[in-house]
Design a protein around this motif. Structure first.
Motif, PDB file in Angstrom:
ATOM      1  N   LEU A 125       0.339   2.435  -1.057  1.00  0.00           N
ATOM      2  CA  LEU A 125       1.087   1.221  -0.755  1.00  0.00           C
ATOM      3  C   LEU A 125       2.428   1.338  -1.457  1.00  0.00           C
ATOM      4  O   LEU A 125       2.493   1.314  -2.685  1.00  0.00           O
ATOM      5  CB  LEU A 125       0.346  -0.033  -1.222  1.00  0.00           C
ATOM      6  CG  LEU A 125       1.133  -1.351  -1.120  1.00  0.00           C
ATOM      7  CD1 LEU A 125       1.583  -1.630   0.314  1.00  0.00           C
ATOM      8  CD2 LEU A 125       0.308  -2.512  -1.668  1.00  0.00           C
ATOM      9  N   LEU A 126       3.473   1.508  -0.671  1.00  0.00           N
ATOM     10  CA  LEU A 126       4.832   1.579  -1.200  1.00  0.00           C
ATOM     11  C   LEU A 126       5.428   0.183  -1.133  1.00  0.00           C
ATOM     12  O   LEU A 126       5.567  -0.388  -0.051  1.00  0.00           O
ATOM     13  CB  LEU A 126       5.675   2.559  -0.383  1.00  0.00           C
ATOM     14  CG  LEU A 126       7.151   2.650  -0.768  1.00  0.00           C
ATOM     15  CD1 LEU A 126       7.309   3.223  -2.179  1.00  0.00           C
ATOM     16  CD2 LEU A 126       7.909   3.496   0.243  1.00  0.00           C
ATOM     17  N   VAL A 127       5.769  -0.373  -2.290  1.00  0.00           N
ATOM     18  CA  VAL A 127       6.378  -1.702  -2.350  1.00  0.00           C
ATOM     19  C   VAL A 127       7.829  -1.478  -2.754  1.00  0.00           C
ATOM     20  O   VAL A 127       8.152  -1.319  -3.926  1.00  0.00           O
ATOM     21  CB  VAL A 127       5.645  -2.626  -3.358  1.00  0.00           C
ATOM     22  CG1 VAL A 127       6.223  -4.034  -3.287  1.00  0.00           C
ATOM     23  CG2 VAL A 127       4.150  -2.633  -3.098  1.00  0.00           C
ATOM     24  N   ASP A 128       8.699  -1.439  -1.746  1.00  0.00           N
ATOM     25  CA  ASP A 128      10.099  -1.069  -1.967  1.00  0.00           C
ATOM     26  C   ASP A 128      10.926  -1.530  -0.781  1.00  0.00           C
ATOM     27  O   ASP A 128      10.565  -1.261   0.366  1.00  0.00           O
ATOM     28  CB  ASP A 128      10.203   0.453  -2.128  1.00  0.00           C
ATOM     29  CG  ASP A 128      11.521   0.901  -2.723  1.00  0.00           C
ATOM     30  OD1 ASP A 128      12.556   0.241  -2.474  1.00  0.00           O
ATOM     31  OD2 ASP A 128      11.534   1.931  -3.418  1.00  0.00           O
ATOM     32  N   ASP A 129      12.038  -2.192  -1.049  1.00  0.00           N
ATOM     33  CA  ASP A 129      12.892  -2.686   0.032  1.00  0.00           C
ATOM     34  C   ASP A 129      13.928  -1.659   0.479  1.00  0.00           C
ATOM     35  O   ASP A 129      14.623  -1.873   1.467  1.00  0.00           O
ATOM     36  CB  ASP A 129      13.604  -3.973  -0.398  1.00  0.00           C
ATOM     37  CG  ASP A 129      14.542  -3.770  -1.574  1.00  0.00           C
ATOM     38  OD1 ASP A 129      14.171  -3.033  -2.515  1.00  0.00           O
ATOM     39  OD2 ASP A 129      15.637  -4.343  -1.570  1.00  0.00           O
ATOM     40  N   ASP A 130      14.025  -0.530  -0.194  1.00  0.00           N
ATOM     41  CA  ASP A 130      15.050   0.468   0.091  1.00  0.00           C
ATOM     42  C   ASP A 130      14.584   1.441   1.178  1.00  0.00           C
ATOM     43  O   ASP A 130      13.620   2.201   0.975  1.00  0.00           O
ATOM     44  CB  ASP A 130      15.379   1.233  -1.198  1.00  0.00           C
ATOM     45  CG  ASP A 130      16.587   2.128  -1.051  1.00  0.00           C
ATOM     46  OD1 ASP A 130      16.654   2.897  -0.065  1.00  0.00           O
ATOM     47  OD2 ASP A 130      17.470   2.070  -1.927  1.00  0.00           O
ATOM     48  N   ASP A 131      15.260   1.440   2.325  1.00  0.00           N
ATOM     49  CA  ASP A 131      14.888   2.310   3.440  1.00  0.00           C
ATOM     50  C   ASP A 131      15.048   3.790   3.103  1.00  0.00           C
ATOM     51  O   ASP A 131      14.276   4.621   3.576  1.00  0.00           O
ATOM     52  CB  ASP A 131      15.723   1.980   4.690  1.00  0.00           C
ATOM     53  CG  ASP A 131      15.366   0.621   5.286  1.00  0.00           C
ATOM     54  OD1 ASP A 131      14.231   0.140   5.058  1.00  0.00           O
ATOM     55  OD2 ASP A 131      16.220   0.038   5.980  1.00  0.00           O
ATOM     56  N   ILE A 132      16.020   4.120   2.280  1.00  0.00           N
ATOM     57  CA  ILE A 132      16.239   5.519   1.903  1.00  0.00           C
ATOM     58  C   ILE A 132      15.064   6.029   1.066  1.00  0.00           C
ATOM     59  O   ILE A 132      14.579   7.147   1.275  1.00  0.00           O
ATOM     60  CB  ILE A 132      17.585   5.694   1.169  1.00  0.00           C
ATOM     61  CG1 ILE A 132      18.723   5.405   2.146  1.00  0.00           C
ATOM     62  CG2 ILE A 132      17.712   7.087   0.563  1.00  0.00           C
ATOM     63  CD1 ILE A 132      20.087   5.322   1.509  1.00  0.00           C
ATOM     64  N   ASP A 133      14.587   5.209   0.138  1.00  0.00           N
ATOM     65  CA  ASP A 133      13.424   5.602  -0.652  1.00  0.00           C
ATOM     66  C   ASP A 133      12.190   5.749   0.239  1.00  0.00           C
ATOM     67  O   ASP A 133      11.395   6.674   0.057  1.00  0.00           O
ATOM     68  CB  ASP A 133      13.146   4.582  -1.759  1.00  0.00           C
ATOM     69  CG  ASP A 133      14.153   4.672  -2.892  1.00  0.00           C
ATOM     70  OD1 ASP A 133      14.962   5.624  -2.914  1.00  0.00           O
ATOM     71  OD2 ASP A 133      14.132   3.780  -3.760  1.00  0.00           O
ATOM     72  N   HIS A 134      12.025   4.841   1.185  1.00  0.00           N
ATOM     73  CA  HIS A 134      10.898   4.929   2.113  1.00  0.00           C
ATOM     74  C   HIS A 134      10.958   6.241   2.892  1.00  0.00           C
ATOM     75  O   HIS A 134       9.953   6.952   3.010  1.00  0.00           O
ATOM     76  CB  HIS A 134      10.892   3.729   3.068  1.00  0.00           C
ATOM     77  CG  HIS A 134       9.828   3.804   4.100  1.00  0.00           C
ATOM     78  ND1 HIS A 134      10.112   3.943   5.434  1.00  0.00           N
ATOM     79  CD2 HIS A 134       8.474   3.784   3.994  1.00  0.00           C
ATOM     80  CE1 HIS A 134       8.979   3.993   6.113  1.00  0.00           C
ATOM     81  NE2 HIS A 134       7.976   3.903   5.267  1.00  0.00           N
ATOM     82  N   MET A 135      12.136   6.592   3.405  1.00  0.00           N
ATOM     83  CA  MET A 135      12.282   7.845   4.152  1.00  0.00           C
ATOM     84  C   MET A 135      12.011   9.041   3.249  1.00  0.00           C
ATOM     85  O   MET A 135      11.415  10.038   3.687  1.00  0.00           O
ATOM     86  CB  MET A 135      13.673   7.940   4.775  1.00  0.00           C
ATOM     87  CG  MET A 135      13.874   6.948   5.913  1.00  0.00           C
ATOM     88  SD  MET A 135      15.449   7.083   6.824  1.00  0.00           S
ATOM     89  CE  MET A 135      16.645   7.427   5.578  1.00  0.00           C
ATOM     90  N   ALA A 136      12.419   8.980   1.991  1.00  0.00           N
ATOM     91  CA  ALA A 136      12.180  10.078   1.051  1.00  0.00           C
ATOM     92  C   ALA A 136      10.688  10.250   0.779  1.00  0.00           C
ATOM     93  O   ALA A 136      10.193  11.377   0.664  1.00  0.00           O
ATOM     94  CB  ALA A 136      12.941   9.843  -0.241  1.00  0.00           C
ATOM     95  N   VAL A 137       9.970   9.157   0.694  1.00  0.00           N
ATOM     96  CA  VAL A 137       8.519   9.215   0.500  1.00  0.00           C
ATOM     97  C   VAL A 137       7.862   9.860   1.714  1.00  0.00           C
ATOM     98  O   VAL A 137       7.025  10.760   1.584  1.00  0.00           O
ATOM     99  CB  VAL A 137       7.938   7.804   0.229  1.00  0.00           C
ATOM    100  CG1 VAL A 137       6.433   7.785   0.385  1.00  0.00           C
ATOM    101  CG2 VAL A 137       8.348   7.316  -1.153  1.00  0.00           C
TER     102      VAL A 137
END
Length: 144
Positions: free
Chosen positions: A12-24
């Motif tokens: 569960l990734l709790v993060d509002d940053d789209d760049i971090d989501h793409m990196a994950v």
């Protein structure tokens, strides 16, 4: 030496940053991790998903601290006060290197505090560590 069986652990990734989501997502693909990835953009959305059991156990939470509506520390406060969710394993993944944030996170019993610096290479290292973690560590049983 025999290979350890693959454990499917939901992330569960709790993060509002789209760049971090793409990196994950990129890091998980590069490492060929088949784990389900669920994303919440803030603490309120994450709590709702957990309460409604939209995140399947066993799971690990990767939590950013700086988010709108409900930040990571507020999320941890709520999480630790709910019997059904209090045993959740949480790793903070944030840009904040402030000592007060580290102390506050550890006071809420996080499993680790990771400061993001260089996203591209760092996420590979983070997910290597997490994969080893969930292969070795026995995660809490379902409290429900």
């Amino acid at each position: 030496m025999t290979a350890m069986p693959y454990k499917e652990v939901t992330i569960l990734l709790v993060d509002d940053d789209d760049i971090d989501h793409m990196a994950v997502v990129r890091a998980m693909k590069q490492l060929r991790l088949l784990n389900p990835l669920v994303r919440a953009r803030d603490g309120l959305e994450a709590l709702q998903m957990l309460r409604q059991q939209q995140v399947h156990r066993p799971y690990l939470i990767l939590l950013d601290l700086n988010m709108p509506r409900m930040n990571g520390l507020e999320f941890l406060e709520q999480l630790r006060h709910e019997a059904e969710l209090s045993l959740s394993v949480v790793f903070v993944l944030t840009t904040s290197s402030a000592d007060e944030d580290k102390v506050a996170a550890y006071q809420h019993h996080v499993a680790g505090y990771i400061v993001k610096h260089h996203i591209k290479d760092e996420f590979i290292s983070i997910f290597n560590m997490l994969e080893n973690y969930w292969r070795i560590v026995v995660l809490p049983p379902d409290a429900g």
